[in-house]
Structures are given as structure tokens and as C-alpha cells.
Design a protein around this motif. Sequence first.
Motif, mmCIF file in Angstrom:
data_model
loop_
_atom_site.group_PDB
_atom_site.id
_atom_site.type_symbol
_atom_site.label_atom_id
_atom_site.label_comp_id
_atom_site.label_asym_id
_atom_site.label_seq_id
_atom_site.Cartn_x
_atom_site.Cartn_y
_atom_site.Cartn_z
ATOM 1 N N ALA A 29 -6.451 -3.610 -15.626
ATOM 2 C CA ALA A 29 -7.537 -3.107 -14.760
ATOM 3 C C ALA A 29 -7.298 -3.529 -13.304
ATOM 4 N N VAL A 30 -6.789 -4.741 -13.101
ATOM 5 C CA VAL A 30 -6.491 -5.190 -11.731
ATOM 6 C C VAL A 30 -5.326 -4.382 -11.154
ATOM 7 N N ALA A 31 -4.358 -4.038 -12.018
ATOM 8 C CA ALA A 31 -3.195 -3.269 -11.541
ATOM 9 C C ALA A 31 -3.615 -1.915 -10.970
ATOM 10 N N ALA A 32 -4.751 -1.413 -11.433
ATOM 11 C CA ALA A 32 -5.230 -0.117 -10.915
ATOM 12 C C ALA A 32 -5.780 -0.251 -9.495
ATOM 13 N N ARG A 55 2.073 2.850 -7.883
ATOM 14 C CA ARG A 55 2.756 1.561 -7.753
ATOM 15 C C ARG A 55 1.698 0.474 -7.702
ATOM 16 N N ILE A 56 2.084 -0.756 -7.976
ATOM 17 C CA ILE A 56 1.145 -1.868 -7.809
ATOM 18 C C ILE A 56 1.480 -2.558 -6.486
ATOM 19 N N SER A 58 -6.815 -6.366 1.886
ATOM 20 C CA SER A 58 -6.756 -4.892 1.863
ATOM 21 C C SER A 58 -7.926 -4.323 1.064
ATOM 22 N N PRO A 59 -8.213 -3.015 1.234
ATOM 23 C CA PRO A 59 -9.232 -2.386 0.377
ATOM 24 C C PRO A 59 -8.897 -2.548 -1.112
ATOM 25 N N ALA A 60 -7.619 -2.524 -1.448
ATOM 26 C CA ALA A 60 -7.241 -2.701 -2.861
ATOM 27 C C ALA A 60 -7.640 -4.097 -3.344
ATOM 28 N N MET A 61 -7.498 -5.094 -2.471
ATOM 29 C CA MET A 61 -7.902 -6.453 -2.860
ATOM 30 C C MET A 61 -9.426 -6.531 -3.000
ATOM 31 N N GLU A 62 -10.124 -5.795 -2.144
ATOM 32 C CA GLU A 62 -11.584 -5.763 -2.245
ATOM 33 C C GLU A 62 -12.002 -5.176 -3.607
ATOM 34 N N ALA A 63 -11.338 -4.118 -4.004
ATOM 35 C CA ALA A 63 -11.653 -3.494 -5.302
ATOM 36 C C ALA A 63 -11.322 -4.463 -6.440
ATOM 37 N N CYS A 64 -10.211 -5.166 -6.288
ATOM 38 C CA CYS A 64 -9.811 -6.171 -7.302
ATOM 39 C C CYS A 64 -10.885 -7.255 -7.398
#
Length: 439
Positions: free
Chosen positions: A29-32, A39-40, A46-52
Motif C-alpha cells: 500500500a505504501v508502494a502505491a 515506479r516506486i 513530496s506529495p507522495a510522502m504526504e499520501a504515505c
Amino acid sequence: MTGILMSGPELTGIDFDVLAATALARCDAVAACTEQEGRITRTFLSPAMEACHQRVRAWMESAGMTVSVDRAGNLRGYYAASGQLESGEAAPRLIIGSHLDSVPNGGRYDGVLGVMLGIALVEALEGRRLGFGIEVIGFSDEEGVRYGLPFIGSRAFTGKLLPPHLARRDANGVAMFAALDAYACAHPGVVNARLHPQTRGYLEFHIEQGPVLEHAGLPLGVVETIAGQSRAAVTFAGRAGHAGTTPMFLRRDALAAAAEWLVAVESAARLMPGLVATTGRISCDPGAANVIPDMVRCSLDVRHADDEIRHAAVRNFLTTAEAIGSRREIEVEHVVEFEQAAVDLDAGLIALADKAVSDANISPRHMTSGAGHDAMIVAPHIPAAMIFLRNPGGISHHPEESVLAEDVASALHAGLHFLDHFQEYLHQPMESEPKSCTT
Ligand code: GLV
Ligand code: MN
Ligand code: MN
């Protein structure tokens, strides 16, 4: 066996396979949460870290932790000690941590698995409280992708994020201090990024990122030393020219010089046991098929468990670049951007990790980590230990990075025993207070 978690020599009623499956599903789930489709890639703030963070926060909260983000973007969940919620008094604490960022196109377990195992261990307690609190930390940056500086999260945590670091700029020209200020504004509840003074130990689970455990047929290993590392930037400046008209003997080709140097570095590193040297990033200007390159910038990453050998190797590699440059009429400049000394982990906590791994019916094997870890930044401040999990094929920093579910279950089994031994360890007198951190 008299510990809190044991009943006789076996842990009772805990299904490690189920806990391991959940931890692995959470890594998926974190990889998403990624900056690059397919890609991971998850970098600092980053926004991806915020989502994580949103996902990991929810798991921490449902495990009974109080969750915050700190001034450096680290995600921190605290599971209070026995009686602490009622009394509000401070209690000794154990950190279980690793990082939540990734390299570009990385794997799904590097760092993340260590955080998921921390959460799973708290879940395995099923609400029971221990004589110490557990702080699970997901560090914001260990890989150093955004600012070319690794360990930003754990540096801030230990008071080692310094003004020259904060002044660094990312590829878009955003200074680190500006990115951190924007983060703090967007998260009004941020807490101080500091090591809690009651912290008595740090435990990091991590995939091995190499083939040693697989080769030895062991699911887990106990880290003794983390190799030191140096990073440098090396530039080769030549003269651009027409690819069709400039004879070979009149060229000052920056890329040809850099290529000669890269091969020389590789050959020299092969001759020294334990030494590894890598150029993982290279840029070439002006970057056209029909133009002789005039400017090449290379990264250089050098590691060895012995700091003197590493320093000597770096000196040798940089001198070699100069010699190649002077023979080819290429100007060479270099700057060592980052030095991290090799770190021995704490003998006391290593002994606890050994016992815990043995309790999980695995022969404890000591090993050196060639990879850097947050543990090496934390270790000078508090006793730190690491437990490695076997990494099939030794593949890491790659999308095919993997772990075995049964090894994750073994890590959880060992982890619960570690908690139990840590309880006894706390009754021993402390050699010294944690060294102070001010950030
Ligand atoms: C971190 O993964 C490093 O060792 O570079
Ligand atoms: Mn990594
Ligand atoms: Mn890592």
C-alpha cells in the motif's frame, strides 16, 4: 522465562504469519504512494510522502499510538508505557524506526518494512502496556535523493541538520530550509524534531540489501558495524566542438576523460577487499549526438568498514581524476560533499538482539552493513541495534527487491522477544544519559 510477553518458553496466541502478511500488504500500500507512475519513487516532503503518511498514520492510530509529524517531516507514533496515560509521567522509551522515502524506481521494502514491523510489534501487544513506551518513527529522508544529502530525518532528530545542510537546494532551486518551513506551515501541529530525553534504545529492522544471509541460509542477521561512506562530486570540463570536423587528436572531450576515470576507479576498487565505489549519476553537456561534450558531472560514492581505507581510496580516486585531466587537457574539479564515519552499534543492544534472534530459533549471525541506515546517525546518541532480514537475490534499490513472508514472521517473533529482553535491560544502570540534541 519471566518476561511480560512470555508464558513458558513460547509466545502464546500470536499468529506471526498473519501479522507478517499484514506488514507486507502495508508495504504494498505504501508502494502505491509514488511520484512516478509505474515506479516506486518517494522523496523528502513530496506529495507522495504526504499520501504515505496518511496511510501509515491510520495504522499507527489503530494500533493505539498517538501520532505526530515533526519539524523535519518525520512521522512519529508513540505507544505509551504502562500507567503513563493515567499518570502523564514520562517513561523510558524504545524507538523502532527506519525510513519511508525511496530511491528513484526503488523497492517496496527498503526502510518501509522496518516501520511496518514496528507497527506490527505494537499490534502484537494487543493493548498490553510495557514498562517502557515504544516510539515508531518513519524517517522523512534517508536516501538523500532530493537534496543530495542522506539521513535528513535522522540528522534533524539528533541535532545534526546544520545551516550548510539547510541551505542546500533541490533540482528546482528550492532551499531545504524553505521546504521545511512550508511543511511546518502546512502542518500546524508539528512537534520538535528531537530525540526524546527518555529514549533508552533504538532498534531498526531492515532488509539486508545484499546476499550474505541468503548464502548462509539464515532468515535474520544482527548488525555489528555499518560501513562508512564518502560522497563527492567530480566535474570534467573540456571544449565543445563539431563531431564531424574535429580530428580525434585535437579534441578535449570531457566525457571520454570521465569514462577513463570511471574505469580506473572500478579497477582500483576491485583490488581492495571490502571497498565499493560507485558513480550512479552523470550529466553530460551540451548533450547532442553531434557535439563533443564539454562538461561532465559525476557523483562518486565510496564505502568501506575501515575509515582509513575509505579515506585513502577517495584521495586516490580524486588524484587519478586530476592525472587523467591533465593528460587530456581537461579541467577537473572535485568536492567531497559528505563524509559519514563507520559506526559500531551498541554491544548491549546487540546482545539483546542476539538473544531475541536465538529465541526465534535462529542462530544469530553478526554482520557488517555496506548500506547506510538511520541507525548510524542515531547510534552516537543512544544505544542502537539492527536486525537484518534475508533479501532474496540480494537485490535492493530495485523494483525486484523482495523478502520472504516467513522471514518477516521470524523478525516479528524475534522482535517480541527483544521487547521482553529490553524490559530486563532497563533495570540495569545506564552508563550515561543520551547525548543532548538541540534541533
Ligand atoms: C542507503 O540506502 C544507502 O546506503 O545509500
Ligand atoms: Mn536505500
Ligand atoms: Mn534503507
